[in-house]
Design a protein around this motif. Structure first.
Motif, PDB file in Angstrom:
ATOM      1  N   SER B   9       0.818  -1.208   0.000  1.00 32.95           N
ATOM      2  CA  SER B   9       0.000   0.000   0.000  1.00 32.95           C
ATOM      3  C   SER B   9       0.854   1.260   0.000  1.00 32.95           C
ATOM      4  O   SER B   9       0.382   2.320  -0.380  1.00 32.95           O
ATOM      5  CB  SER B   9      -0.956   0.006   1.195  1.00 32.95           C
ATOM      6  OG  SER B   9      -0.219   0.021   2.385  1.00 32.95           O
ATOM      7  N   THR B  10       2.109   1.147   0.439  1.00 33.66           N
ATOM      8  CA  THR B  10       2.929   2.355   0.376  1.00 33.66           C
ATOM      9  C   THR B  10       3.561   2.499  -1.002  1.00 33.66           C
ATOM     10  O   THR B  10       3.832   3.603  -1.437  1.00 33.66           O
ATOM     11  CB  THR B  10       4.059   2.366   1.430  1.00 33.66           C
ATOM     12  OG1 THR B  10       4.466   1.036   1.668  1.00 33.66           O
ATOM     13  CG2 THR B  10       3.598   3.024   2.707  1.00 33.66           C
ATOM     14  N   ASP B  11       3.816   1.362  -1.660  1.00 36.94           N
ATOM     15  CA  ASP B  11       4.484   1.449  -2.957  1.00 36.94           C
ATOM     16  C   ASP B  11       3.560   2.022  -4.027  1.00 36.94           C
ATOM     17  O   ASP B  11       3.870   3.045  -4.620  1.00 36.94           O
ATOM     18  CB  ASP B  11       5.047   0.095  -3.360  1.00 36.94           C
ATOM     19  CG  ASP B  11       6.317  -0.214  -2.589  1.00 36.94           C
ATOM     20  OD1 ASP B  11       6.734  -1.372  -2.544  1.00 36.94           O
ATOM     21  OD2 ASP B  11       6.883   0.741  -2.000  1.00 36.94           O
ATOM     22  N   ILE B  13      -0.081   3.683  -4.370  1.00 36.75           N
ATOM     23  CA  ILE B  13      -1.163   4.206  -3.554  1.00 36.75           C
ATOM     24  C   ILE B  13      -2.502   3.747  -4.124  1.00 36.75           C
ATOM     25  O   ILE B  13      -2.769   3.943  -5.305  1.00 36.75           O
ATOM     26  CB  ILE B  13      -1.066   5.736  -3.509  1.00 36.75           C
ATOM     27  CG1 ILE B  13       0.193   6.114  -2.714  1.00 36.75           C
ATOM     28  CG2 ILE B  13      -2.295   6.366  -2.881  1.00 36.75           C
ATOM     29  CD1 ILE B  13       0.699   7.473  -2.996  1.00 36.75           C
ATOM     30  N   PRO B  14      -3.342   3.108  -3.306  1.00 30.52           N
ATOM     31  CA  PRO B  14      -4.639   2.638  -3.815  1.00 30.52           C
ATOM     32  C   PRO B  14      -5.517   3.811  -4.244  1.00 30.52           C
ATOM     33  O   PRO B  14      -5.439   4.882  -3.647  1.00 30.52           O
ATOM     34  CB  PRO B  14      -5.246   1.896  -2.625  1.00 30.52           C
ATOM     35  CG  PRO B  14      -4.504   2.370  -1.439  1.00 30.52           C
ATOM     36  CD  PRO B  14      -3.134   2.763  -1.900  1.00 30.52           C
ATOM     37  N   PRO B  15      -6.349   3.591  -5.269  1.00 22.34           N
ATOM     38  CA  PRO B  15      -7.214   4.669  -5.778  1.00 22.34           C
ATOM     39  C   PRO B  15      -8.072   5.291  -4.687  1.00 22.34           C
ATOM     40  O   PRO B  15      -8.310   6.501  -4.684  1.00 22.34           O
ATOM     41  CB  PRO B  15      -8.099   3.957  -6.801  1.00 22.34           C
ATOM     42  CG  PRO B  15      -7.382   2.719  -7.158  1.00 22.34           C
ATOM     43  CD  PRO B  15      -6.511   2.339  -6.013  1.00 22.34           C
ATOM     44  N   LEU B  16      -8.483   4.463  -3.742  1.00 23.91           N
ATOM     45  CA  LEU B  16      -9.336   4.962  -2.671  1.00 23.91           C
ATOM     46  C   LEU B  16      -8.626   6.045  -1.857  1.00 23.91           C
ATOM     47  O   LEU B  16      -9.228   7.008  -1.413  1.00 23.91           O
ATOM     48  CB  LEU B  16      -9.759   3.799  -1.764  1.00 23.91           C
ATOM     49  CG  LEU B  16     -10.860   4.090  -0.762  1.00 23.91           C
ATOM     50  CD1 LEU B  16     -12.127   4.523  -1.478  1.00 23.91           C
ATOM     51  CD2 LEU B  16     -11.143   2.875   0.110  1.00 23.91           C
ATOM     52  N   GLU B  17      -7.299   5.857  -1.698  1.00 20.77           N
ATOM     53  CA  GLU B  17      -6.531   6.839  -0.945  1.00 20.77           C
ATOM     54  C   GLU B  17      -6.498   8.178  -1.684  1.00 20.77           C
ATOM     55  O   GLU B  17      -6.656   9.242  -1.085  1.00 20.77           O
ATOM     56  CB  GLU B  17      -5.110   6.323  -0.706  1.00 20.77           C
ATOM     57  CG  GLU B  17      -4.313   7.229   0.216  1.00 20.77           C
ATOM     58  CD  GLU B  17      -3.034   6.592   0.729  1.00 20.77           C
ATOM     59  OE1 GLU B  17      -2.827   5.391   0.479  1.00 20.77           O
ATOM     60  OE2 GLU B  17      -2.243   7.308   1.365  1.00 20.77           O
ATOM     61  N   TRP B  18      -6.305   8.092  -3.001  1.00 19.95           N
ATOM     62  CA  TRP B  18      -6.339   9.318  -3.810  1.00 19.95           C
ATOM     63  C   TRP B  18      -7.696   9.989  -3.690  1.00 19.95           C
ATOM     64  O   TRP B  18      -7.796  11.212  -3.548  1.00 19.95           O
ATOM     65  CB  TRP B  18      -6.072   8.997  -5.287  1.00 19.95           C
ATOM     66  CG  TRP B  18      -4.627   8.748  -5.597  1.00 19.95           C
ATOM     67  CD1 TRP B  18      -4.061   7.557  -5.955  1.00 19.95           C
ATOM     68  CD2 TRP B  18      -3.572   9.713  -5.582  1.00 19.95           C
ATOM     69  NE1 TRP B  18      -2.709   7.718  -6.152  1.00 19.95           N
ATOM     70  CE2 TRP B  18      -2.374   9.038  -5.930  1.00 19.95           C
ATOM     71  CE3 TRP B  18      -3.512  11.082  -5.293  1.00 19.95           C
ATOM     72  CZ2 TRP B  18      -1.146   9.664  -6.012  1.00 19.95           C
ATOM     73  CZ3 TRP B  18      -2.274  11.717  -5.371  1.00 19.95           C
ATOM     74  CH2 TRP B  18      -1.112  11.015  -5.722  1.00 19.95           C
ATOM     75  N   ALA B  20      -9.948   9.748  -1.273  1.00 20.71           N
ATOM     76  CA  ALA B  20     -10.178  10.321   0.056  1.00 20.71           C
ATOM     77  C   ALA B  20      -9.416  11.629   0.209  1.00 20.71           C
ATOM     78  O   ALA B  20      -9.953  12.624   0.706  1.00 20.71           O
ATOM     79  CB  ALA B  20      -9.753   9.325   1.132  1.00 20.71           C
ATOM     80  N   ALA B  21      -8.166  11.611  -0.260  1.00 20.36           N
ATOM     81  CA  ALA B  21      -7.362  12.834  -0.160  1.00 20.36           C
ATOM     82  C   ALA B  21      -7.955  13.924  -1.044  1.00 20.36           C
ATOM     83  O   ALA B  21      -7.956  15.104  -0.676  1.00 20.36           O
ATOM     84  CB  ALA B  21      -5.922  12.548  -0.552  1.00 20.36           C
ATOM     85  N   VAL B  23     -11.124  14.345  -1.849  1.00 23.19           N
ATOM     86  CA  VAL B  23     -12.306  14.895  -1.161  1.00 23.19           C
ATOM     87  C   VAL B  23     -11.860  15.871  -0.071  1.00 23.19           C
ATOM     88  O   VAL B  23     -12.391  16.978   0.060  1.00 23.19           O
ATOM     89  CB  VAL B  23     -13.155  13.752  -0.546  1.00 23.19           C
ATOM     90  CG1 VAL B  23     -14.214  14.314   0.384  1.00 23.19           C
ATOM     91  CG2 VAL B  23     -13.810  12.935  -1.647  1.00 23.19           C
ATOM     92  N   GLY B  24     -10.858  15.449   0.684  1.00 22.07           N
ATOM     93  CA  GLY B  24     -10.339  16.301   1.753  1.00 22.07           C
ATOM     94  C   GLY B  24      -9.828  17.619   1.204  1.00 22.07           C
ATOM     95  O   GLY B  24     -10.118  18.686   1.751  1.00 22.07           O
ATOM     96  N   LEU B  25      -9.075  17.538   0.097  1.00 29.31           N
ATOM     97  CA  LEU B  25      -8.511  18.748  -0.501  1.00 29.31           C
ATOM     98  C   LEU B  25      -9.628  19.679  -0.952  1.00 29.31           C
ATOM     99  O   LEU B  25      -9.581  20.890  -0.704  1.00 29.31           O
ATOM    100  CB  LEU B  25      -7.611  18.369  -1.678  1.00 29.31           C
ATOM    101  CG  LEU B  25      -6.920  19.537  -2.380  1.00 29.31           C
ATOM    102  CD1 LEU B  25      -5.961  20.225  -1.421  1.00 29.31           C
ATOM    103  CD2 LEU B  25      -6.187  19.084  -3.622  1.00 29.31           C
TER     104      LEU B  25
END
Lengths: 275, 133
Positions: B9-11, B13-18, B20-21, B23-25
Protein backbone atom coordinates in the motif's frame (compact mmCIF):
# COMPACT_ATOMS: atom_id res chain seq x y z
CA UNK A 1 -5.21 -6.68 -9.64
CA UNK A 2 -5.98 -8.63 -6.49
CA UNK A 3 -3.27 -6.79 -4.62
CA UNK A 4 -4.78 -3.48 -5.67
CA UNK A 5 -8.15 -4.58 -4.34
CA UNK A 6 -6.54 -5.61 -1.10
CA UNK A 7 -4.85 -2.26 -0.82
CA UNK A 8 -8.19 -0.53 -1.37
CA UNK A 9 -9.86 -2.70 1.26
CA UNK A 10 -7.03 -2.00 3.69
CA UNK A 11 -7.35 1.68 3.09
CA UNK A 12 -11.12 1.51 3.43
CA UNK A 13 -10.73 -0.09 6.84
CA UNK A 14 -8.24 2.60 7.85
CA UNK A 15 -10.67 5.24 6.65
CA UNK A 16 -13.49 3.71 8.68
CA UNK A 17 -11.22 3.76 11.74
CA UNK A 18 -10.46 7.37 10.98
CA UNK A 19 -14.17 8.21 11.06
CA UNK A 20 -14.51 6.31 14.33
CA UNK A 21 -11.61 8.17 15.89
CA UNK A 22 -12.79 11.53 14.64
CA UNK A 23 -16.17 10.89 16.20
CA UNK A 24 -14.69 9.78 19.49
CA UNK A 25 -12.35 12.75 19.77
CA UNK A 26 -14.59 15.50 18.47
CA UNK A 27 -18.07 14.82 19.78
CA UNK A 28 -17.53 16.87 22.97
CA UNK A 29 -16.80 19.88 20.77
CA UNK A 30 -19.58 19.17 18.32
CA UNK A 31 -21.95 19.16 21.28
CA UNK A 32 -20.63 22.42 22.71
CA UNK A 33 -22.76 25.48 22.10
CA UNK A 34 -19.87 27.92 21.92
CA UNK A 35 -18.41 26.05 18.96
CA UNK A 36 -21.52 26.79 16.95
CA UNK A 37 -21.70 30.44 17.84
CA UNK A 38 -17.95 30.88 17.37
CA UNK A 39 -18.29 29.21 13.99
CA UNK A 40 -20.40 32.10 12.78
CA UNK A 41 -18.90 34.95 14.73
CA UNK A 42 -15.17 34.22 14.68
CA UNK A 43 -13.15 36.80 12.75
CA UNK A 44 -12.91 35.52 9.18
CA UNK A 45 -9.18 36.12 8.72
CA UNK A 46 -8.44 34.37 11.98
CA UNK A 47 -10.51 31.41 10.81
CA UNK A 48 -8.58 31.35 7.53
CA UNK A 49 -5.27 31.39 9.41
CA UNK A 50 -6.52 28.63 11.69
CA UNK A 51 -7.63 26.43 8.78
CA UNK A 52 -4.41 27.00 6.84
CA UNK A 53 -2.28 26.22 9.92
CA UNK A 54 -4.24 23.03 10.47
CA UNK A 55 -2.86 21.48 7.27
CA UNK A 56 0.87 21.50 8.15
CA UNK A 57 -0.05 20.40 11.66
CA UNK A 58 -1.93 17.42 10.25
CA UNK A 59 0.96 16.59 7.94
CA UNK A 60 3.38 16.64 10.86
CA UNK A 61 1.03 14.61 13.00
CA UNK A 62 0.57 12.12 10.18
CA UNK A 63 4.30 11.59 10.18
CA UNK A 64 4.28 10.64 13.86
CA UNK A 65 0.94 8.86 14.06
CA UNK A 66 -0.55 8.42 10.60
CA UNK A 67 -3.30 5.97 9.81
CA UNK A 68 -1.06 4.18 7.35
CA UNK A 69 2.44 3.40 8.50
CA UNK A 70 4.13 5.70 6.04
CA UNK A 71 7.29 7.74 5.93
CA UNK A 72 7.09 9.58 2.63
CA UNK A 73 6.02 13.18 2.21
CA UNK A 74 3.46 12.36 -0.49
CA UNK A 75 1.79 9.84 1.81
CA UNK A 76 1.78 12.22 4.75
CA UNK A 77 0.11 14.89 2.65
CA UNK A 78 -2.48 12.43 1.34
CA UNK A 79 -3.18 11.17 4.86
CA UNK A 80 -3.47 14.67 6.24
CA UNK A 81 -5.89 15.74 3.51
CA UNK A 82 -7.97 12.58 3.90
CA UNK A 83 -8.14 13.20 7.66
CA UNK A 84 -9.21 16.80 7.08
CA UNK A 85 -11.88 15.54 4.70
CA UNK A 86 -13.07 13.06 7.31
CA UNK A 87 -13.23 15.93 9.80
CA UNK A 88 -15.35 18.06 7.47
CA UNK A 89 -17.74 15.26 6.54
CA UNK A 90 -18.18 14.11 10.12
CA UNK A 91 -18.74 17.62 11.45
CA UNK A 92 -21.25 18.36 8.70
CA UNK A 93 -23.14 15.13 9.33
CA UNK A 94 -23.28 15.52 13.11
CA UNK A 95 -24.03 19.24 13.20
CA UNK A 96 -26.74 18.62 10.62
CA UNK A 97 -28.18 15.83 12.72
CA UNK A 98 -28.12 17.99 15.85
CA UNK A 99 -30.12 20.64 14.01
CA UNK A 100 -27.34 23.17 14.45
CA UNK A 101 -27.31 24.06 10.76
CA UNK A 102 -31.06 24.62 10.56
CA UNK A 103 -32.07 28.07 9.42
CA UNK A 104 -28.73 28.91 7.81
CA UNK A 105 -28.60 28.78 4.03
CA UNK A 106 -26.55 25.97 2.51
CA UNK A 107 -23.17 27.35 1.50
CA UNK A 108 -23.63 30.35 3.77
CA UNK A 109 -20.72 31.55 5.82
CA UNK A 110 -22.47 30.52 9.04
CA UNK A 111 -22.69 26.89 7.92
CA UNK A 112 -19.11 26.70 6.65
CA UNK A 113 -17.78 28.48 9.71
CA UNK A 114 -19.43 26.05 12.10
CA UNK A 115 -18.35 23.01 10.13
CA UNK A 116 -14.77 24.06 9.52
CA UNK A 117 -14.15 25.09 13.11
CA UNK A 118 -15.17 21.60 14.23
CA UNK A 119 -13.39 19.88 11.34
CA UNK A 120 -9.90 20.58 12.67
CA UNK A 121 -10.18 18.73 16.00
CA UNK A 122 -12.09 15.95 14.23
CA UNK A 123 -9.23 15.64 11.73
CA UNK A 124 -6.72 15.30 14.57
CA UNK A 125 -8.93 12.56 15.99
CA UNK A 126 -9.06 10.88 12.60
CA UNK A 127 -5.27 10.79 12.38
CA UNK A 128 -4.78 9.61 15.95
CA UNK A 129 -7.38 6.89 15.49
CA UNK A 130 -5.20 5.02 13.06
CA UNK A 131 -2.71 4.44 15.77
CA UNK A 132 -4.99 4.16 18.78
CA UNK A 133 -7.63 1.93 17.26
CA UNK A 134 -5.62 0.21 14.55
CA UNK A 135 -3.94 -3.12 15.03
CA UNK A 136 -0.68 -1.99 13.55
CA UNK A 137 0.85 1.41 14.04
CA UNK A 138 4.28 2.89 13.96
CA UNK A 139 6.38 1.10 16.54
CA UNK A 140 8.52 2.40 19.30
CA UNK A 141 11.31 2.89 16.83
CA UNK A 142 9.60 5.80 15.17
CA UNK A 143 8.69 7.43 18.46
CA UNK A 144 12.29 7.46 19.55
CA UNK A 145 13.23 9.27 16.36
CA UNK A 146 11.41 12.43 17.38
CA UNK A 147 14.19 14.91 18.06
CA UNK A 148 13.99 18.06 20.16
CA UNK A 149 11.96 19.90 17.52
CA UNK A 150 9.72 16.89 16.93
CA UNK A 151 9.20 16.63 20.66
CA UNK A 152 8.11 20.27 20.86
CA UNK A 153 5.85 19.80 17.85
CA UNK A 154 4.15 16.83 19.49
CA UNK A 155 3.78 18.80 22.72
CA UNK A 156 2.15 21.60 20.73
CA UNK A 157 -0.27 19.17 19.09
CA UNK A 158 -1.12 17.58 22.45
CA UNK A 159 -1.63 21.02 23.97
CA UNK A 160 -3.81 22.14 21.06
CA UNK A 161 -5.85 19.01 21.19
CA UNK A 162 -6.64 19.06 24.89
CA UNK A 163 -6.94 22.83 25.22
CA UNK A 164 -9.28 22.97 22.23
CA UNK A 165 -11.85 21.00 24.16
CA UNK A 166 -12.31 23.81 26.66
CA UNK A 167 -10.92 26.87 24.86
CA UNK A 168 -14.20 27.87 23.21
CA UNK A 169 -16.22 27.74 26.42
CA UNK A 170 -17.30 30.77 28.40
CA UNK A 171 -15.88 29.13 31.52
CA UNK A 172 -12.28 29.94 30.57
CA UNK A 173 -13.04 33.65 30.85
CA UNK A 174 -15.16 33.19 33.93
CA UNK A 175 -12.41 31.27 35.72
CA UNK A 176 -9.93 33.97 34.78
CA UNK A 177 -12.23 36.62 36.26
CA UNK A 178 -12.69 34.64 39.46
CA UNK A 179 -9.03 34.03 40.14
CA UNK A 180 -6.86 36.40 42.12
CA UNK A 181 -3.13 36.92 41.43
CA UNK A 182 -2.14 34.39 44.08
CA UNK A 183 -4.40 31.72 42.64
CA UNK A 184 -3.05 32.46 39.18
CA UNK A 185 0.50 31.88 40.37
CA UNK A 186 -0.61 28.71 42.09
CA UNK A 187 -2.26 27.42 38.93
CA UNK A 188 0.88 28.22 36.95
CA UNK A 189 3.04 26.31 39.41
CA UNK A 190 0.63 23.39 39.40
CA UNK A 191 0.68 23.30 35.59
CA UNK A 192 4.47 23.18 35.47
CA UNK A 193 4.79 20.60 38.25
CA UNK A 194 2.15 18.37 36.66
CA UNK A 195 3.76 18.73 33.25
CA UNK A 196 7.04 17.59 34.69
CA UNK A 197 5.56 14.75 36.70
CA UNK A 198 3.45 13.43 33.84
CA UNK A 199 6.32 13.32 31.41
CA UNK A 200 9.22 12.21 33.54
CA UNK A 201 8.01 10.69 36.78
CA UNK A 202 4.75 8.82 36.42
CA UNK A 203 6.14 6.51 33.77
CA UNK A 204 3.10 6.16 31.53
CA UNK A 205 3.55 3.74 28.66
CA UNK A 206 5.03 5.47 25.67
CA UNK A 207 7.00 7.97 27.69
CA UNK A 208 10.68 7.75 27.06
CA UNK A 209 12.77 7.15 30.10
CA UNK A 210 16.08 8.12 28.56
CA UNK A 211 15.39 11.85 28.78
CA UNK A 212 15.56 11.69 32.56
CA UNK A 213 19.19 10.66 32.26
CA UNK A 214 20.49 14.23 32.36
CA UNK A 215 19.26 14.84 35.91
CA UNK A 216 16.42 16.98 37.20
CA UNK A 217 17.78 20.40 36.35
CA UNK A 218 18.70 19.44 32.80
CA UNK A 219 15.34 17.80 32.08
CA UNK A 220 13.53 20.74 33.55
CA UNK A 221 15.37 23.31 31.47
CA UNK A 222 15.48 21.23 28.31
CA UNK A 223 11.95 19.79 28.27
CA UNK A 224 9.55 20.96 30.95
CA UNK A 225 10.15 24.69 30.60
CA UNK A 226 9.89 24.72 26.78
CA UNK A 227 6.88 22.42 27.08
CA UNK A 228 5.07 24.93 29.29
CA UNK A 229 6.12 27.72 26.97
CA UNK A 230 4.56 25.86 24.06
CA UNK A 231 1.39 25.28 26.10
CA UNK A 232 1.12 29.00 26.88
CA UNK A 233 1.70 30.00 23.27
CA UNK A 234 -0.91 27.54 22.05
CA UNK A 235 -3.35 28.89 24.65
CA UNK A 236 -2.79 32.50 23.69
CA UNK A 237 -3.15 31.66 20.01
CA UNK A 238 -6.46 29.92 20.63
CA UNK A 239 -7.83 32.73 22.76
CA UNK A 240 -6.85 35.16 20.02
CA UNK A 241 -8.45 33.01 17.33
CA UNK A 242 -11.71 32.86 19.25
CA UNK A 243 -11.64 36.62 19.78
CA UNK A 244 -11.37 36.29 23.55
CA UNK A 245 -8.48 38.73 23.78
CA UNK A 246 -10.13 41.62 21.91
CA UNK A 247 -10.38 44.72 24.02
CA UNK A 248 -9.36 42.88 27.18
CA UNK A 249 -6.77 44.30 29.56
CA UNK A 250 -3.31 42.66 29.26
CA UNK A 251 -3.29 41.27 32.80
CA UNK A 252 -6.67 39.65 32.18
CA UNK A 253 -5.37 38.15 28.93
CA UNK A 254 -2.40 36.79 30.88
CA UNK A 255 -4.71 35.19 33.44
CA UNK A 256 -6.86 33.65 30.71
CA UNK A 257 -3.75 32.29 29.00
CA UNK A 258 -2.61 30.70 32.25
CA UNK A 259 -6.06 29.23 32.86
CA UNK A 260 -6.15 27.69 29.39
CA UNK A 261 -2.48 26.82 29.82
CA UNK A 262 -3.47 24.30 32.46
CA UNK A 263 -5.27 21.88 30.12
CA UNK A 264 -2.73 22.77 27.45
CA UNK A 265 0.13 21.73 29.75
CA UNK A 266 -1.63 18.46 30.56
CA UNK A 267 -2.08 17.92 26.82
CA UNK A 268 1.56 18.68 26.12
CA UNK A 269 2.61 16.30 28.87
CA UNK A 270 0.47 13.43 27.71
CA UNK A 271 0.94 14.02 23.99
CA UNK A 272 3.03 10.90 23.89
CA UNK A 273 0.22 8.85 25.36
CA UNK A 274 -2.19 9.79 22.63
CA UNK A 275 0.03 10.56 19.68
CA UNK B 1 1.57 -10.78 6.11
CA UNK B 2 0.81 -7.40 7.58
CA UNK B 3 4.23 -6.22 6.55
CA UNK B 4 3.75 -7.35 2.97
CA UNK B 5 0.38 -5.60 2.80
CA UNK B 6 1.63 -2.34 4.19
CA UNK B 7 4.51 -2.44 1.75
CA UNK B 8 2.13 -2.91 -1.15
CA UNK B 9 0.00 0.00 0.00
CA UNK B 10 2.93 2.36 0.38
CA UNK B 11 4.48 1.45 -2.96
CA UNK B 12 1.47 2.05 -5.14
CA UNK B 13 -1.16 4.21 -3.55
CA UNK B 14 -4.64 2.64 -3.82
CA UNK B 15 -7.21 4.67 -5.78
CA UNK B 16 -9.34 4.96 -2.67
CA UNK B 17 -6.53 6.84 -0.94
CA UNK B 18 -6.34 9.32 -3.81
CA UNK B 19 -10.11 9.72 -3.70
CA UNK B 20 -10.18 10.32 0.06
CA UNK B 21 -7.36 12.83 -0.16
CA UNK B 22 -9.09 14.49 -3.12
CA UNK B 23 -12.31 14.90 -1.16
CA UNK B 24 -10.34 16.30 1.75
CA UNK B 25 -8.51 18.75 -0.50
CA UNK B 26 -11.76 19.92 -2.10
CA UNK B 27 -13.48 20.47 1.25
CA UNK B 28 -10.50 22.21 2.83
CA UNK B 29 -10.00 24.40 -0.24
CA UNK B 30 -13.69 25.32 -0.33
CA UNK B 31 -13.77 26.19 3.37
CA UNK B 32 -10.58 28.25 3.20
CA UNK B 33 -11.59 29.85 -0.09
CA UNK B 34 -15.10 30.81 1.04
CA UNK B 35 -13.87 32.15 4.35
CA UNK B 36 -11.05 34.14 2.76
CA UNK B 37 -13.40 35.48 0.11
CA UNK B 38 -15.80 36.55 2.82
CA UNK B 39 -13.00 38.11 4.84
CA UNK B 40 -11.71 40.04 1.84
CA UNK B 41 -14.83 40.98 -0.09
CA UNK B 42 -17.70 40.28 2.30
CA UNK B 43 -20.09 43.13 3.03
CA UNK B 44 -18.76 45.00 6.01
CA UNK B 45 -21.96 46.56 7.25
CA UNK B 46 -23.64 46.44 10.66
CA UNK B 47 -26.48 44.00 11.26
CA UNK B 48 -29.71 45.09 9.60
CA UNK B 49 -32.56 43.06 11.00
CA UNK B 50 -35.93 42.74 9.40
CA UNK B 51 -38.73 41.13 11.44
CA UNK B 52 -41.69 39.54 9.66
CA UNK B 53 -44.87 37.92 10.87
CA UNK B 54 -45.21 34.41 9.44
CA UNK B 55 -48.22 32.88 11.14
CA UNK B 56 -50.75 33.52 13.90
CA UNK B 57 -52.20 30.64 15.89
CA UNK B 58 -54.91 31.23 18.48
CA UNK B 59 -54.29 29.10 21.56
CA UNK B 60 -56.07 29.02 24.93
CA UNK B 61 -53.04 30.83 26.33
CA UNK B 62 -53.00 33.69 23.89
CA UNK B 63 -52.37 34.35 20.23
CA UNK B 64 -49.02 32.95 19.19
CA UNK B 65 -47.53 35.10 16.48
CA UNK B 66 -44.68 33.27 14.84
CA UNK B 67 -42.04 35.65 13.61
CA UNK B 68 -38.97 35.45 11.44
CA UNK B 69 -35.96 37.73 11.81
CA UNK B 70 -33.65 38.13 8.84
CA UNK B 71 -30.28 39.80 9.17
CA UNK B 72 -29.61 41.61 5.87
CA UNK B 73 -26.42 43.18 7.21
CA UNK B 74 -22.81 42.04 6.88
CA UNK B 75 -22.16 41.20 10.53
CA UNK B 76 -23.72 38.73 12.93
CA UNK B 77 -25.80 40.02 15.81
CA UNK B 78 -26.20 38.48 19.26
CA UNK B 79 -29.03 38.84 21.77
CA UNK B 80 -31.31 40.58 19.34
CA UNK B 81 -34.25 42.06 21.20
CA UNK B 82 -37.38 41.98 19.07
CA UNK B 83 -40.54 43.81 20.00
CA UNK B 84 -44.03 43.66 18.62
CA UNK B 85 -46.41 46.52 19.36
CA UNK B 86 -50.04 45.81 18.72
CA UNK B 87 -51.97 49.05 18.50
CA UNK B 88 -55.70 48.89 18.84
CA UNK B 89 -58.38 49.41 21.43
CA UNK B 90 -56.08 48.00 24.08
CA UNK B 91 -52.47 48.46 22.95
CA UNK B 92 -50.11 45.71 24.04
CA UNK B 93 -46.44 44.89 23.64
CA UNK B 94 -44.71 41.51 23.39
CA UNK B 95 -41.00 40.88 23.12
CA UNK B 96 -38.48 38.10 22.52
CA UNK B 97 -34.70 37.81 22.35
CA UNK B 98 -32.82 35.92 19.65
CA UNK B 99 -29.47 34.53 20.78
CA UNK B 100 -27.76 34.80 17.41
CA UNK B 101 -28.65 35.90 13.94
CA UNK B 102 -25.69 35.44 11.58
CA UNK B 103 -25.31 37.74 8.60
CA UNK B 104 -27.60 36.92 5.67
CA UNK B 105 -29.38 34.39 7.85
CA UNK B 106 -32.76 33.86 9.35
CA UNK B 107 -33.93 32.94 12.85
CA UNK B 108 -37.40 32.08 14.04
CA UNK B 109 -39.31 32.83 17.20
CA UNK B 110 -42.68 33.85 18.52
CA UNK B 111 -44.52 36.65 20.28
CA UNK B 112 -47.60 36.07 22.39
CA UNK B 113 -50.49 38.54 22.44
CA UNK B 114 -53.75 38.58 24.31
CA UNK B 115 -55.59 40.01 21.32
CA UNK B 116 -55.52 38.83 17.76
CA UNK B 117 -52.53 40.53 16.13
CA UNK B 118 -54.16 40.09 12.72
CA UNK B 119 -56.89 42.53 13.72
CA UNK B 120 -55.00 45.60 14.83
CA UNK B 121 -51.98 47.24 13.24
CA UNK B 122 -48.95 45.25 14.38
CA UNK B 123 -45.52 46.82 14.35
CA UNK B 124 -42.55 44.45 14.52
CA UNK B 125 -38.97 45.61 14.88
CA UNK B 126 -35.61 44.72 16.34
CA UNK B 127 -34.79 47.04 19.21
CA UNK B 128 -31.15 46.28 19.84
CA UNK B 129 -28.35 43.73 19.80
CA UNK B 130 -24.83 43.18 21.06
CA UNK B 131 -21.87 42.47 18.86
CA UNK B 132 -21.41 38.73 18.58
CA UNK B 133 -18.10 37.38 19.85
Amino acid sequence: MNAARDANLDYGAALARAFGGALLFSFPLLMTMEMWSLGMTVDRWRLVIFLVLTIPMLIGLSYYAGFESTFRLKDEVLDALAAFGVGFLLSAALLGMFGVLRGDGVGSQAVWGKISLCAAPAAIGALLAGKQLGERGPGRGEKARAGAVGELFLMAVGATFLAFNVAPTEEMILIAYQMGPLQTLLLMTASIVLLHLYVYRLGFPGETKRREAGGFRRTFVAFTAPGYGVALMVSLYMLWTFGRTDGVAPHEVATMTIVLGFPAALGAATARLVV
Amino acid sequence: MARAKSKASTDDIPPLEWAAAGVGLCLAATAIGLTAWDAAFGVDSPPAIEVRLTKVTPTPYGYVAQIEAFNHGGAPAAQVAVEGVLAGAEPETASATFDYIPEQSRAEGGLIFEHDPRAGPLKLRAKGFIEAS
